[in-house]
Design a protein around this motif. Structure first.
Motif, PDB file in Angstrom:
ATOM      1  N   SER A  15       0.830  -1.206   0.000  1.00  0.00           N
ATOM      2  CA  SER A  15       0.000   0.000   0.000  1.00  0.00           C
ATOM      3  C   SER A  15       0.859   1.249   0.000  1.00  0.00           C
ATOM      4  O   SER A  15       0.340   2.365  -0.038  1.00  0.00           O
ATOM      5  CB  SER A  15      -0.925   0.000   1.227  1.00  0.00           C
ATOM      6  N   ASP A  16       2.174   1.072   0.055  1.00  0.00           N
ATOM      7  CA  ASP A  16       3.133   2.170   0.052  1.00  0.00           C
ATOM      8  C   ASP A  16       3.504   2.476  -1.401  1.00  0.00           C
ATOM      9  O   ASP A  16       4.224   1.705  -2.046  1.00  0.00           O
ATOM     10  CB  ASP A  16       4.374   1.757   0.856  1.00  0.00           C
ATOM     11  N   LEU A  17       3.014   3.587  -1.922  1.00  0.00           N
ATOM     12  CA  LEU A  17       3.231   3.882  -3.335  1.00  0.00           C
ATOM     13  C   LEU A  17       4.683   4.202  -3.645  1.00  0.00           C
ATOM     14  O   LEU A  17       5.138   3.997  -4.777  1.00  0.00           O
ATOM     15  CB  LEU A  17       2.318   5.037  -3.777  1.00  0.00           C
ATOM     16  N   GLU A  21       6.720   2.301  -6.562  1.00  0.00           N
ATOM     17  CA  GLU A  21       7.562   2.937  -7.581  1.00  0.00           C
ATOM     18  C   GLU A  21       8.945   2.290  -7.637  1.00  0.00           C
ATOM     19  O   GLU A  21       9.496   2.093  -8.727  1.00  0.00           O
ATOM     20  CB  GLU A  21       7.670   4.432  -7.288  1.00  0.00           C
ATOM     21  N   VAL A  32      -0.277  -3.212  -6.070  1.00  0.00           N
ATOM     22  CA  VAL A  32      -0.860  -2.344  -5.050  1.00  0.00           C
ATOM     23  C   VAL A  32      -2.039  -3.077  -4.427  1.00  0.00           C
ATOM     24  O   VAL A  32      -3.013  -3.407  -5.112  1.00  0.00           O
ATOM     25  CB  VAL A  32      -1.307  -0.999  -5.641  1.00  0.00           C
ATOM     26  N   ALA A  35      -6.446  -1.928  -4.077  1.00  0.00           N
ATOM     27  CA  ALA A  35      -6.626  -0.655  -4.774  1.00  0.00           C
ATOM     28  C   ALA A  35      -8.091  -0.409  -5.115  1.00  0.00           C
ATOM     29  O   ALA A  35      -8.528   0.742  -5.213  1.00  0.00           O
ATOM     30  CB  ALA A  35      -5.780  -0.634  -6.043  1.00  0.00           C
ATOM     31  N   HIS A  92      -7.840   6.608 -12.537  1.00  0.00           N
ATOM     32  CA  HIS A  92      -7.657   6.357 -11.114  1.00  0.00           C
ATOM     33  C   HIS A  92      -6.342   7.002 -10.657  1.00  0.00           C
ATOM     34  O   HIS A  92      -5.287   6.762 -11.256  1.00  0.00           O
ATOM     35  CB  HIS A  92      -7.628   4.851 -10.852  1.00  0.00           C
ATOM     36  N   THR A  94      -4.217   6.499  -8.262  1.00  0.00           N
ATOM     37  CA  THR A  94      -3.107   5.613  -7.890  1.00  0.00           C
ATOM     38  C   THR A  94      -2.404   5.076  -9.122  1.00  0.00           C
ATOM     39  O   THR A  94      -1.169   5.102  -9.225  1.00  0.00           O
ATOM     40  CB  THR A  94      -3.606   4.452  -7.024  1.00  0.00           C
ATOM     41  N   SER A  95      -3.184   4.591 -10.081  1.00  0.00           N
ATOM     42  CA  SER A  95      -2.563   4.040 -11.286  1.00  0.00           C
ATOM     43  C   SER A  95      -1.852   5.129 -12.078  1.00  0.00           C
ATOM     44  O   SER A  95      -0.746   4.919 -12.596  1.00  0.00           O
ATOM     45  CB  SER A  95      -3.602   3.324 -12.160  1.00  0.00           C
ATOM     46  N   ARG A  97      -0.449   7.884 -10.978  1.00  0.00           N
ATOM     47  CA  ARG A  97       0.812   8.243 -10.329  1.00  0.00           C
ATOM     48  C   ARG A  97       1.913   7.254 -10.695  1.00  0.00           C
ATOM     49  O   ARG A  97       3.042   7.650 -11.035  1.00  0.00           O
ATOM     50  CB  ARG A  97       0.634   8.280  -8.810  1.00  0.00           C
ATOM     51  N   LEU A  98       1.597   5.975 -10.638  1.00  0.00           N
ATOM     52  CA  LEU A  98       2.600   4.953 -10.934  1.00  0.00           C
ATOM     53  C   LEU A  98       2.974   4.952 -12.409  1.00  0.00           C
ATOM     54  O   LEU A  98       4.152   4.812 -12.767  1.00  0.00           O
ATOM     55  CB  LEU A  98       2.092   3.588 -10.501  1.00  0.00           C
ATOM     56  N   TRP A 147      -6.124  -4.325 -13.646  1.00  0.00           N
ATOM     57  CA  TRP A 147      -7.037  -4.412 -12.506  1.00  0.00           C
ATOM     58  C   TRP A 147      -7.534  -5.844 -12.394  1.00  0.00           C
ATOM     59  O   TRP A 147      -8.137  -6.366 -13.330  1.00  0.00           O
ATOM     60  CB  TRP A 147      -8.203  -3.445 -12.690  1.00  0.00           C
TER      61      TRP A 147
END
Length: 274
Positions: A15-17, A21, A32, A35, A92, A94-95, A97-98, A147
């Motif tokens: 859960s730590d982005l 990375e 992740v 998510a 989304h 989260t996705s 950002r990655l 996903w």
């Protein structure tokens, strides 16, 4: 196959982005955990099942670009026009950002589809998703946000991945097809981001009646033509209600590209131009 390493393993779900990375840099892939919480996952799954059934009724059940060895595996295409849950997935936070940690700030959505393997489904060919980009690759030009709609297990055809293969900067050859990979095993609701250079394939579904569905959103740097021709396929209603983020991903408001008379196409789409 001189690059092949032994003792391959996937990174643990996190859960730590920041850790995610780092995993992307090291392994070419990250996981992740949770998510998609339960209610969101159910919305996505219900809408995907409906889209799958609609395709079955219409007789449209094509598999994947000739990579599948049989017709048991089913692709559901054009998901961006087939329900609000899919529109939410492609943007989304989260996705994104990655993905941007790999590809840079300006990225384009190239396609979103689902790969579903049913009981008895066979493996696809080992490949990397940067197949249409000239070799040798100097770095990542595309990446997938995957996903997990159902639990992915070795028995139900989890994607087989070769972690670290993103560093080899080439497509697998015929001699590489027997390379041993690692099944991407994780629970439904997990987000997997995978660099476009990573070698992978669909696994064999050896279960008795169990389905395995995943949604694959493919993003690239904006210089590449999109895999799906959104100008022809996209539902006009999806475009009319699109957020600024989605318009950027679709190329309507991208730095220096896709402009009309020097202005972002978004201005013309929304009637804002002078």
């Amino acid at each position: 196959m001189s690059e092949m390493a032994t003792g391959l393993s996937l990174p643990e779900p996190t859960s730590d982005l920041r850790q995610a990375e780092r995993d992307l840099q090291t392994h070419g892939i990250c996981l992740v955990a949770q998510a998609l919480p339960g209610p969101e996952l159910e919305r996505v799954r219900d809408r995907l099942v409906q889209a799958m059934e609609d395709d079955h009724q219409s007789g449209f059940t094509r598999s994947d670009f000739g990579l599948d060895k049989d017709t048991t595996n089913q692709r559901v295409w054009g998901l961006l026009s087939r329900g609000a849950p899919f529109v939410e997935l492609v943007q989304h936070p989260t996705s994104l950002r990655l993905l941007r940690s790999v590809l840079g700030a300006d990225i384009a959505l190239s396609s979103i589809s689902s790969n579903i393997t049913f009981s008895g489904g066979g493996e696809s060919l080992l490949h990397a998703d940067m197949t249409y980009m000239p070799e040798p690759w100097a770095g990542p030009e595309g990446a997938n946000a995957i996903w997990l709609v159902d639990d992915f297990t070795e028995e139900n055809g989890a994607t087989i991945v070769i972690p670290g293969s993103h560093l080899w900067n080439r497509m697998p050859t015929a001699d590489d097809q027997q390379a041993q990979g690692v099944p991407l095993e994780a629970p439904a609701g997990t987000l997997v981001v995978m660099e476009g250079r990573v070698w992978h394939k669909t696994g064999s579904n050896r279960t008795d009646g169990q389905r395995r569905a995943g949604i694959f959103s493919w993003y690239t740097k904006p210089i590449y033509r999109t895999q799906e021709n959104f100008f022809l396929s996209l539902n006009p209603q999806t475009l009319q209600t699109a957020s600024d983020e989605l318009l950027q991903l679709l190329g309507y408001d991208m730095s220096g590209l896709g402009r009309v008379n020097g202005e972002p196409a978004r201005s013309f789409l929304r009637g804002e131009s002078a």
